[in-house]
Scaffold this active site. Structure first.
Site, short mmCIF file in Angstrom:
data_model
loop_
_atom_site.label_atom_id
_atom_site.label_comp_id
_atom_site.label_asym_id
_atom_site.label_seq_id
_atom_site.Cartn_x
_atom_site.Cartn_y
_atom_site.Cartn_z
CD GLU A 155 -2.95 -1.08 2.32
OE1 GLU A 155 -2.74 -0.29 3.28
OE2 GLU A 155 -3.90 -1.89 2.29
NE ARG B 47 -1.72 1.08 -24.20
CZ ARG B 47 -0.59 0.38 -24.13
NH1 ARG B 47 -0.08 -0.14 -25.23
NH2 ARG B 47 0.05 0.22 -22.99
CG HIS C 66 -4.32 4.71 -27.69
ND1 HIS C 66 -3.23 4.57 -28.53
CD2 HIS C 66 -5.25 3.84 -28.12
CE1 HIS C 66 -3.50 3.64 -29.42
NE2 HIS C 66 -4.72 3.18 -29.20
CG ASP D 23 -1.06 2.11 -35.37
OD1 ASP D 23 -1.25 3.34 -35.36
OD2 ASP D 23 -0.77 1.48 -34.33
CE LYS E 161 -0.71 -1.66 -33.78
NZ LYS E 161 0.12 -1.07 -32.73
NE ARG F 228 -3.61 -4.10 -30.37
CZ ARG F 228 -2.35 -4.16 -29.95
NH1 ARG F 228 -1.92 -5.22 -29.30
NH2 ARG F 228 -1.53 -3.15 -30.15
CG ASP G 101 3.16 4.29 -32.13
OD1 ASP G 101 2.06 4.89 -32.12
OD2 ASP G 101 3.25 3.05 -32.18
CB SER H 83 4.06 -1.07 -24.91
OG SER H 83 3.86 -1.89 -23.80
N GLY I 71 7.61 -2.92 -27.94
CA GLY I 71 8.48 -2.66 -29.10
C GLY I 71 8.04 -3.41 -30.35
C1 R5P Z 1 -1.29 1.24 -30.16
O1 R5P Z 1 -1.89 1.21 -31.21
C2 R5P Z 1 -0.24 2.26 -29.83
O2 R5P Z 1 -0.35 3.40 -30.62
C3 R5P Z 1 1.17 1.70 -29.96
O3 R5P Z 1 1.45 1.42 -31.31
C4 R5P Z 1 1.30 0.44 -29.14
O4 R5P Z 1 0.83 0.65 -27.84
C5 R5P Z 1 2.73 -0.01 -29.12
O5 R5P Z 1 2.79 -1.21 -28.41
P1 R5P Z 1 4.00 -2.20 -28.62
O6 R5P Z 1 5.26 -1.43 -28.43
O7 R5P Z 1 3.79 -3.25 -27.57
O8 R5P Z 1 3.88 -2.78 -29.99
#
Ligand code: R5P
Length: 291
Positions: free
Chosen positions: A36, A93, A127, A166, A189, A191, A216, A220, A222
């Protein structure tokens, strides 16, 4: 106005304060053995408009709770207005329902912050900006892309190609293009809703022999940048760089990106990290001044 130096963004808070000679409020904090959080404002906020600077990167839940506690402590101690300055807003997100039975996480976060005492919020490259329209208080989204693009101009990359990995990042590449003065484009892109697995497709981009900067909002794991770099190499790009606002760079993301042929990763100080070369302080200061 006084700047409350949230534990995750102390340095950034100090930079903002310096730009305007705002007084800062240090925060004592610790984590109890069970996980905590404890926080205490160390100087008075009575009758003040306070800006709490606290980003909410990992560990998101702890950092969000600390933000809520600082807002509550501000109001309890007589602050007349509380502005949350949250460069990276966690859970943004999950801003809508993708599958039946889910929640819209960001709505819950906004409601929690309101209850804690937040009167308004400033964030950076959220986002999806429309997530802010359901917030129960005014919320402003800033863009750090001009700062990032100017960094590349300063490094001699005028006219570099700005690539969005994307469609969602296309507005980002367009903003960068305006400053870099070259061209821009985007990949597609997709998903998988269940596994989260992504696939990228790139039409012919005309980047043979060019310097390309992949822009971008977040890096996260990469994976997105690695996928984009592969496509750029197949299409003959001469130099590949990447720039993001929020460099989460989880695990070995940095190595994966560099191994994929990206020459440099540049991020802002939205979250602490060693790829940070660009400070958000000037745009956050301007936004606070305009309140
Ligand atoms: C999602 O669409 C965001 O704009 C980033 O492209 C995404 O969060 C990147 O995530 P990662 O680095 O895991 O591919």
């Amino acid at each position: 106005m006084k700047i409350i130096l949230g534990p995750t963004s102390r340095e950034l808070g100090e930079k903002i304060a310096k730009l305007a000679d705002f007084e800062t409020v240090p925060v004592a904090h610790r984590i109890f053995p069970d996980g905590e959080s404890y926080i205490r404002l160390e100087t008075s906020v009575k009758n003040e408009h306070v800006a709490i600077v606290q980003t909410t990167c990992m560990p998101q839940d702890t950092n969000l709770m600390q933000l809520a506690f600082m807002a509550n402590a501000s109001k309890r101690n007589g602050a007349k207005e509380v502005t949350a300055v949250v460069p990276y807003l966690a859970y943004a997100r999950q801003d809508k329902i993708f599958l039946e039975g889910e929640n819209a996480s960001i709505e819950t976060i906004a409601a929690m912050l309101r209850t804690a005492g937040v009167d308004q919020l400033i964030t950076v490259n959220i986002h999806a900006e429309n997530a802010l329209s359901s917030f129960p208080f005014p919320a402003k989204n800033l863009s750090a892309i001009p700062l990032l693009a100017n960094y590349f101009i300063m490094k001699g990359h005028k006219k570099a190609f700005a690539l969005a990995p994307d469609k969602g990042a296309l507005y980002i590449a367009k903003q960068a293009e305006t400053i870099l003065g070259g061209k821009s484009g985007n990949l597609e892109k997709q998903r998988d809703k269940y596994t989260g697995q992504t696939t990228q497709i790139g039409e012919h981009l005309n980047v043979r022999g060019e310097t390309v900067i992949i822009f971008d909002d977040i890096i996260s794991t990469g994976g997105t940048i690695v996928g984009a770099a592969k496509i750029l190499q197949e299409q003959g790009a001469a130099h590949i760089y990447t720039a993001c606002v929020h460099g989460l760079l989880i695990g070995n993301a940095e190595k994966k990106i560099l191994d994929a042929g990206v020459e440099k990763i540049i991020s802002t100080d939205s979250v602490p990290g060693k790829t940070n070369q660009v400070s958000l302080a000037p745009i956050l200061f301007d936004a606070l001044k305009a309140l």
